[in-house]
Enzyme design. Sequence first.
Site, mmCIF file in Angstrom:
data_model
loop_
_atom_site.group_PDB
_atom_site.id
_atom_site.type_symbol
_atom_site.label_atom_id
_atom_site.label_comp_id
_atom_site.label_asym_id
_atom_site.label_seq_id
_atom_site.Cartn_x
_atom_site.Cartn_y
_atom_site.Cartn_z
ATOM 1 N N ASP A 66 -14.178 -1.216 -26.190
ATOM 2 C CA ASP A 66 -13.320 -0.790 -25.088
ATOM 3 C C ASP A 66 -12.808 0.604 -25.407
ATOM 4 O O ASP A 66 -12.595 0.941 -26.581
ATOM 5 C CB ASP A 66 -12.143 -1.751 -24.915
ATOM 6 C CG ASP A 66 -12.555 -3.105 -24.369
ATOM 7 O OD1 ASP A 66 -13.576 -3.179 -23.656
ATOM 8 O OD2 ASP A 66 -11.845 -4.089 -24.643
ATOM 9 N N ASP B 290 -16.364 -3.792 -17.758
ATOM 10 C CA ASP B 290 -15.202 -4.476 -17.185
ATOM 11 C C ASP B 290 -14.938 -3.971 -15.771
ATOM 12 O O ASP B 290 -14.602 -4.757 -14.877
ATOM 13 C CB ASP B 290 -13.959 -4.240 -18.047
ATOM 14 C CG ASP B 290 -14.069 -4.790 -19.448
ATOM 15 O OD1 ASP B 290 -14.872 -5.721 -19.672
ATOM 16 O OD2 ASP B 290 -13.352 -4.280 -20.335
#
Length: 167
Positions: A121, A137
């Site tokens: 991330d 995401d």
Amino acid sequence: MKTGNKIFAAGAVFTFLLIAADQITKYLAARFLAGTSGITLIPGVFELYYLENRGAAFGILNNRQLFFVLIALIISVFAVYVFVRFPHGKSYHPLRFVCSLIIAGAIGNMIDRLARGYVIDFLYFSLIDFPVFNIADCYVCIGAGLAVILLFTLYRSEEFLFLKTHK
């Protein structure tokens, strides 16, 4: 090439390009952000910040990689099934787009889990202290949001009877 094959091929290429974009951005994040304090793009609003996420959204269910891989597979198989079953009319193009987003997001994070044991991330909205996330995401959230909007505004339930019939 038959219309159905063209539609499926276009969807497959689009999905592959989305997955490639996700994986390239994660590679760049690992290459240039890992081991740093991050990069501020808009002070007090948006940063690039490297994080190895071993859980799901917001870090829940930490270290349950097999579970997440299975969920991603189930979601991907279902989305491909629906994509293939859509009638060939242009009215279903928005939902094909949604399926491609969801498939790409699920597979993008699944690749990370299988290859690394965690998801990379790197996008962080510091203004609202939103959890760090990635492009895959975004695909899943945008796809799910669009699906809800489309299903409540553009389509009627009888337009999905094709899912009940067997080919």
